[in-house]
Design a protein around this motif. Structure first.
Motif, PDB file in Angstrom:
ATOM      1  N   LEU A   9      31.742  -0.543 -69.628  1.00  0.00           N
ATOM      2  CA  LEU A   9      32.211  -1.448 -70.668  1.00  0.00           C
ATOM      3  C   LEU A   9      33.727  -1.581 -70.625  1.00  0.00           C
ATOM      4  N   ASN A  10      34.417  -0.467 -70.429  1.00  0.00           N
ATOM      5  CA  ASN A  10      35.875  -0.513 -70.314  1.00  0.00           C
ATOM      6  C   ASN A  10      36.298  -1.320 -69.093  1.00  0.00           C
ATOM      7  N   ASN A  11      35.587  -1.128 -67.984  1.00  0.00           N
ATOM      8  CA  ASN A  11      35.902  -1.903 -66.777  1.00  0.00           C
ATOM      9  C   ASN A  11      35.677  -3.391 -67.004  1.00  0.00           C
ATOM     10  N   TYR A  12      34.580  -3.727 -67.674  1.00  0.00           N
ATOM     11  CA  TYR A  12      34.309  -5.131 -67.954  1.00  0.00           C
ATOM     12  C   TYR A  12      35.341  -5.720 -68.910  1.00  0.00           C
ATOM     13  N   SER A  13      35.770  -4.951 -69.885  1.00  0.00           N
ATOM     14  CA  SER A  13      36.797  -5.462 -70.797  1.00  0.00           C
ATOM     15  C   SER A  13      38.113  -5.676 -70.057  1.00  0.00           C
ATOM     16  N   ASP A  14      38.421  -4.787 -69.101  1.00  0.00           N
ATOM     17  CA  ASP A  14      39.608  -4.991 -68.273  1.00  0.00           C
ATOM     18  C   ASP A  14      39.478  -6.265 -67.435  1.00  0.00           C
ATOM     19  N   LEU A  15      38.279  -6.483 -66.900  1.00  0.00           N
ATOM     20  CA  LEU A  15      38.055  -7.706 -66.133  1.00  0.00           C
ATOM     21  C   LEU A  15      38.212  -8.946 -67.002  1.00  0.00           C
ATOM     22  N   THR A  45      44.062 -13.718 -68.587  1.00  0.00           N
ATOM     23  CA  THR A  45      45.431 -13.978 -68.137  1.00  0.00           C
ATOM     24  C   THR A  45      45.436 -15.012 -67.020  1.00  0.00           C
ATOM     25  N   ASN A  46      44.451 -14.911 -66.100  1.00  0.00           N
ATOM     26  CA  ASN A  46      44.360 -15.915 -65.040  1.00  0.00           C
ATOM     27  C   ASN A  46      44.088 -17.295 -65.621  1.00  0.00           C
ATOM     28  N   ASP A  47      43.203 -17.359 -66.612  1.00  0.00           N
ATOM     29  CA  ASP A  47      42.902 -18.635 -67.242  1.00  0.00           C
ATOM     30  C   ASP A  47      44.127 -19.198 -67.953  1.00  0.00           C
ATOM     31  N   SER A  48      44.878 -18.350 -68.628  1.00  0.00           N
ATOM     32  CA  SER A  48      46.057 -18.846 -69.330  1.00  0.00           C
ATOM     33  C   SER A  48      47.097 -19.350 -68.334  1.00  0.00           C
TER      34      SER A  48
END
Length: 137
Positions: free
Chosen positions: A64-70, A76-79
């Motif tokens: 879950l932590n890894n997915y939240s990091d993703l 950020t990429n989208d922004s």
């Protein structure tokens, strides 16, 4: 140090004595506590399953932590891509206005070119007419 080891071994001995099959059935304060081998197996399975679920829970939390990091990385990429898109749209609008002004300038130049062409043809016609007039007289 030896005292700690002896205390540790004594605590292990008491646990072993409590769950040992040698003391089966066990009598406490004139009551008989009987755990059958199948019940003991079931309780051991319950504890094993509990430990397995704890480990699985830890693994799921890490996932879950890894997915939240993703998700944060994708945001950020989208922004960044959204800002690039807005910059490109503003450039597109600017270039469209430049194209429109240049199109109007081209139309003006074409109309003035037609006017000059007409004046040139008219002046040649007049000069040719005057030349013929002067030659014939």
């Amino acid at each position: 140090m030896k005292r700690n080891i002896i205390l540790y071994l004594f605590s292990l001995l008491t646990v072993t004595a409590c769950f040992s099959q040698n003391t089966y059935p066990r009598i406490l304060n004139d009551s008989l506590i009987v755990i059958s081998p199948t019940q003991l197996k079931q309780t051991n399975l319950i504890f094993l399953e509990h430990n397995k679920l704890i480990l699985e829970n830890r693994e799921l939390k890490s996932q879950l932590n890894n997915y939240s990091d993703l998700v944060l990385n994708y945001q950020t990429n989208d922004s960044i891509k959204n800002t690039q898109i807005s910059l490109l749209r503003s450039n597109l609008d600017k270039y469209n206005t430049i194209i429109e002004t240049q199109n109007t300038q081209i139309k003006k130049l074409r109309s003035s070119n037609k006017l000059y062409k007409g004046i040139t043809i008219g002046s040649f016609a007049i000069s040719f007419g005057l030349l013929i007039l002067f030659i014939t007289k």
